[in-house]
Design a protein around this motif. Structure first.
Motif, PDB file in Angstrom:
ATOM      1  N   THR A  63       1.573  15.911  -9.441  1.00  0.00           N
ATOM      2  CA  THR A  63       0.737  15.819  -8.254  1.00  0.00           C
ATOM      3  C   THR A  63       1.591  15.985  -7.009  1.00  0.00           C
ATOM      4  OG1 THR A  63      -0.995  14.496  -7.183  1.00  0.00           O
ATOM      5  CG2 THR A  63       0.905  13.299  -8.071  1.00  0.00           C
ATOM      6  N   ILE A 122       5.304   7.204  -6.675  1.00  0.00           N
ATOM      7  CA  ILE A 122       4.708   6.947  -7.981  1.00  0.00           C
ATOM      8  C   ILE A 122       5.432   5.772  -8.637  1.00  0.00           C
ATOM      9  CG2 ILE A 122       4.334   7.883 -10.298  1.00  0.00           C
ATOM     10  CD1 ILE A 122       4.002  10.629  -9.019  1.00  0.00           C
ATOM     11  N   SER A 125      -5.055  14.056  -3.390  1.00  0.00           N
ATOM     12  CA  SER A 125      -4.226  13.925  -4.589  1.00  0.00           C
ATOM     13  C   SER A 125      -4.524  15.114  -5.493  1.00  0.00           C
ATOM     14  CB  SER A 125      -4.523  12.611  -5.318  1.00  0.00           C
ATOM     15  OG  SER A 125      -4.258  11.504  -4.483  1.00  0.00           O
ATOM     16  N   ARG A 161      -1.616   6.903  -8.590  1.00  0.00           N
ATOM     17  CA  ARG A 161      -0.192   7.203  -8.463  1.00  0.00           C
ATOM     18  C   ARG A 161       0.668   6.243  -9.275  1.00  0.00           C
ATOM     19  NH1 ARG A 161      -1.875   8.119  -2.350  1.00  0.00           N
ATOM     20  NH2 ARG A 161      -2.388  10.326  -2.501  1.00  0.00           N
ATOM     21  N   ASP A 220       1.536   5.006   0.144  1.00  0.00           N
ATOM     22  CA  ASP A 220       1.905   4.508  -1.187  1.00  0.00           C
ATOM     23  C   ASP A 220       3.377   4.727  -1.505  1.00  0.00           C
ATOM     24  OD1 ASP A 220      -0.644   3.596  -1.820  1.00  0.00           O
ATOM     25  OD2 ASP A 220      -1.265   5.530  -2.637  1.00  0.00           O
ATOM     26  N   VAL A 246       1.828  11.689 -12.632  1.00  0.00           N
ATOM     27  CA  VAL A 246       1.100  10.506 -13.063  1.00  0.00           C
ATOM     28  C   VAL A 246       0.736  10.709 -14.528  1.00  0.00           C
ATOM     29  CG1 VAL A 246       0.211  10.054 -10.762  1.00  0.00           C
ATOM     30  CG2 VAL A 246      -1.130  11.454 -12.333  1.00  0.00           C
TER      31      VAL A 246
END
Length: 747
Positions: free
Chosen positions: A733, A232, A716, A297, A198, A280
């Motif tokens: 996170t 993120i 996570s 995220r 991600d 987040v």
């Protein structure tokens, strides 16, 4: 005692089940280890032995197995092989230790559950040292000086008040660096390339060089640069991977050894970290708010988060070994500069626009700290071993905050009108901290096997805060404007004690029993429109501990266990007045923390070793917190887990032509944690487990190449939940699964 609420977000429960996903594997491997111990007790290969680890936690060199402290040591070699350059990457693998990471260079360390809040951190309960000097000052989080070219990291658990002083009531983390040597030129370089789930691509590297400048003088240089992509997305601004991290830094150490008796070390550390909080949040949508989801995220904010943290540290350490004692003079001067860009709108009930917290010029805080310590340590044949020292610390902090609203006209908190460009907060402070202390220890040799140590430290601690400016709209509303020009101060004398009994049962069995105390600095509450000025004292903690350390099978197996009971009194807790709703810190709490820590390390063969460690504890409040809106008797202490476990394995296979294959795996499990005492935030944070793996090839004495996976399970983590307004939550996170390649060269 209350039943604490669990996070009920379905997505969170799905990606972070409250269970140990690899515990069956850990149990099976632990059983194999136990079986192998029995099977090889009388078998061949008894010449194998684990390397002895030498530590300096007691201000004298001693092996970790013969030190009357619960101590975990992370070797520099292990840090390098696993590509760990931050203390946050290894904390969860240390029994009794929990790390709360809020982003780059912002890692709060909790040892043995000694914490009172995840929201209002207050003064630190754990101190961090680099070599022999403190780098954590009085703040709750420690700067993450990168772990490059390190000898080891020592984690000392329980109060260390007599030798280390303030903020050491939970324990100490010490970074011990490799020192310059005049015997030969040596150098090394390591680079890595990786990709984050991600996120995107990461790259960086570090290196060192040891340069003799003669027979008695040597210079050691360290440099590093890490550029890691974010993961993120700010869905409100349409920005992807907004929490990039860039770290550059280095060290220069000069060592002069003109005689066998004199050693002088001069070192300089510089580090700059640019990045953003890895958080987040609740997501605002036209059809309603979506609860935060750490696995998704994403976040919302009216401005892109940014923060910059710079450290400059200069240290001089001169030691001279007289015939009967060693004298050390340690002088440290450091400066930390911090600035941030963030959105504070949710705190004032807004979901659009931006209550932008940033300065057009300058830093949000500048901390200048000077420390001077003189220490004498006995050597040679004394009837009584002794340590005596004096300590002086002065820290001056300047802070400033400027919060301005940008957006359409709105009502803050439902009734305060805001217009585009209006200033909500414009405040400046000057803070001062001073500590003067004397300390000492006496060690009595009761017999050839038994030693008794008595320790004492007397500290004079002063703290002050002067309001220099408060001209924003909210400064006027909350009464801060009336405080401009006033200085608030507090002072107290604090005593800490140590009693330690050590006994060597055999060459391979060592035991100890101790009672040690520690403290956290007191402070004060500013007067408000509804509450007067008030002070609170330092809280105190006594740690009662017994431990056994054993070396078995000819040194191939070490098995250690420690049982402790922490009695925490006059806790600094936030109390809310039931009539005025004013919040203030007061000495109102009492807690008990019984616990058990253990570790096993087994050299199975020349090419394979395993370790298994963990902790169990039961921290709880022993009385209700006044006001009825906070902690209740029987509540667990927030922020840290009641149980954590770690399992690691290392394998090597020699090959022809001086080559070697190697592989390693490290698994860490951290149990559920209470988020906070506050009734709105007393949810259980989910447990989590992390798995790192590595495999590679060593070519001769100079080269290596390896593949690595950090957070292979793509866990996570919810470190804490910060409720910033009605229904809005912000949650730091961790970095997702990261796969990469590294190359190293040493000569």
């Amino acid at each position: 005692m209350r039943e604490h609420k669990k996070i009920t977000t379905t997505a969170i429960a799905k990606v972070m089940p409250n269970r140990c996903r690899l515990c069956p594997l850990a149990a099976a491997l632990a059983a194999v280890v136990s079986t192998n111990v029995d099977a090889q007790r009388d078998g061949p290969g008894q010449e194998l032995a684990l390397e002895e680890v030498v530590v300096t936690a007691t201000r004298r060199e001693a092996t970790a197995q013969e030190t009357g402290i619960s101590i975990n040591v992370l070797s520099g070699d292990a840090l390098e092989k696993n590509n760990y350059t931050s203390i946050g990457q290894v904390l969860d693998g240390v029994p009794g230790v929990t790390g709360i990471s809020s982003g780059p260079n912002n890692n709060r360390i909790i040892i043995r559950n000694v914490a009172t809040s995840t929201q209002e951190a207050g003064s630190a309960t754990t101190a961090t040292y680099f070599d022999d000097f403190a780098i954590s000052a009085a703040r709750a989080s420690a700067p993450e000086i990168r772990l490059v070219d390190m000898s080891r990291v020592e984690v000392l658990k329980g109060p260390q008040g007599t030798l280390f002083g303030r903020s050491a009531m939970g324990g100490i983390v010490r970074y011990i660096s490799n020192k310059p040597t005049a015997d030969k030129v040596s150098a090394g370089v390591k680079v890595y390339f990786s990709n984050t789930e991600d996120g995107g691509s990461n790259a960086g590297g570090h290196g060192f060089a040891n340069l003799p400048l003669g027979d008695t003088l040597a210079l050691r240089l360290v440099g590093y640069s890490y550029q890691n992509d974010g993961f993120i997305d700010n869905v409100e601004l349409g920005q992807e991977d907004t929490n990039d991290e860039g770290t550059v830094g280095g060290r220069a150490a000069l060592r002069w050894v003109p005689t066998e008796a004199l050693t002088a070390d001069l070192s300089y550390i510089y580090q700059e970290v640019e990045g953003a909080l890895g958080r987040v949040t609740t997501i605002h949508t036209p059809s309603g708010d979506l609860a935060f989801n750490a696995d998704r995220r994403d976040m919302v904010s009216g401005i892109e988060d940014q923060q910059t943290d710079k450290h400059d540290i200069l240290n001089l350490n001169i030691e001279y070994a007289f015939d009967r004692f060693t004298a050390a003079l340690i002088a440290t001067s450091s400066e930390e500069k911090f600035k941030r860009v963030t959105d504070q709108r949710e705190f004032i009930g807004l979901t659009q626009g931006c209550a932008c917290d940033f300065l057009d010029d300058g830093n949000n805080s500048v901390v200048d700290t000077d420390i001077l310590e003189v220490r004498l340590v006995s050597r040679g044949d004394w009837a009584v071993d002794w340590i005596a020292g004096a300590y002086r610390e002065e820290a001056d902090t300047r802070t400033q905050q400027l919060v301005r609203y940008f957006g359409q006209p709105a009502l803050a908190l439902g009734f305060i009108p805001l217009t585009d460009g209006s200033v909500q907060i414009d405040a400046q402070h000057a803070l001062g901290h001073e500590e003067s202390a004397v300390y000492g220890e006496l060690g009595f040799h009761l017999s050839a096997a038994a030693n008794l140590t008595l320790g004492y430290r007397r500290s004079d601690v002063e703290f002050s805060d002067s309001w220099l400016q408060a001209s924003g709209l909210f400064d006027m509303v909350n009464g801060a404007t009336a405080l401009v020009g006033q200085t608030f101060e507090t002072q107290e004398d604090v005593n800490t004690y140590k009693v330690l009994l050590e006994y060597s049962f055999t060459d391979g069995l060592f035991g100890y029993a101790s009672a040690t105390s520690g403290y956290r600095r007191g402070g004060f509450n500013f007067p408000t429109l509804t509450s007067p000025f008030s002070t609170f004292d330092s809280d105190t903690l006594w740690n009662y501990e017994i431990g056994l350390k054993s070396s078995l099978l000819g040194g191939r197996l070490t098995a250690n266990v420690a049982a402790y009971y922490l009695d925490w009194d006059d806790m600094q807790l936030v109390v809310q007045d039931s009539v005025t709703f004013a919040r203030a810190t007061a000495n109102v709490g009492k807690a008990a923390i019984p616990g058990l820590e253990f570790s096993l390390v087994y050299q199975v063969s020349d090419n394979f070793d395993v370790s298994f460690s963990g902790s169990l504890s039961s921290p709880e409040l022993k009385q209700d917190v006044p006001g009825g809106l906070s902690g209740k008797k029987g509540d667990s202490l927030p922020g840290s887990a009641k149980e954590n476990f770690a399992l690691a394995a290392n394998w090597r296979k020699p090959l022809p032509a001086g080559m070697e294959l190697f592989a390693s795996a490290s698994y860490k499990y951290v149990g559920e944690r209470l988020n906070d005492f506050n009734t709105d935030l007393d949810v259980r944070l989910p447990s989590y487990d992390l798995l790192d793996m590595r495999a590679g090839l060593v070519i001769g004495d100079s080269y290596s190449i390896s593949l690595f996976a950090h957070n292979l399970l793509d866990e996570s983590v919810v470190y804490l939940i910060d409720r910033q307004g009605p229904g809005f939550e912000s949650v730091p996170t961790n970095r997702p699964r990261t796969l990469g390649l590294d190359l190293s060269w040493n000569f």
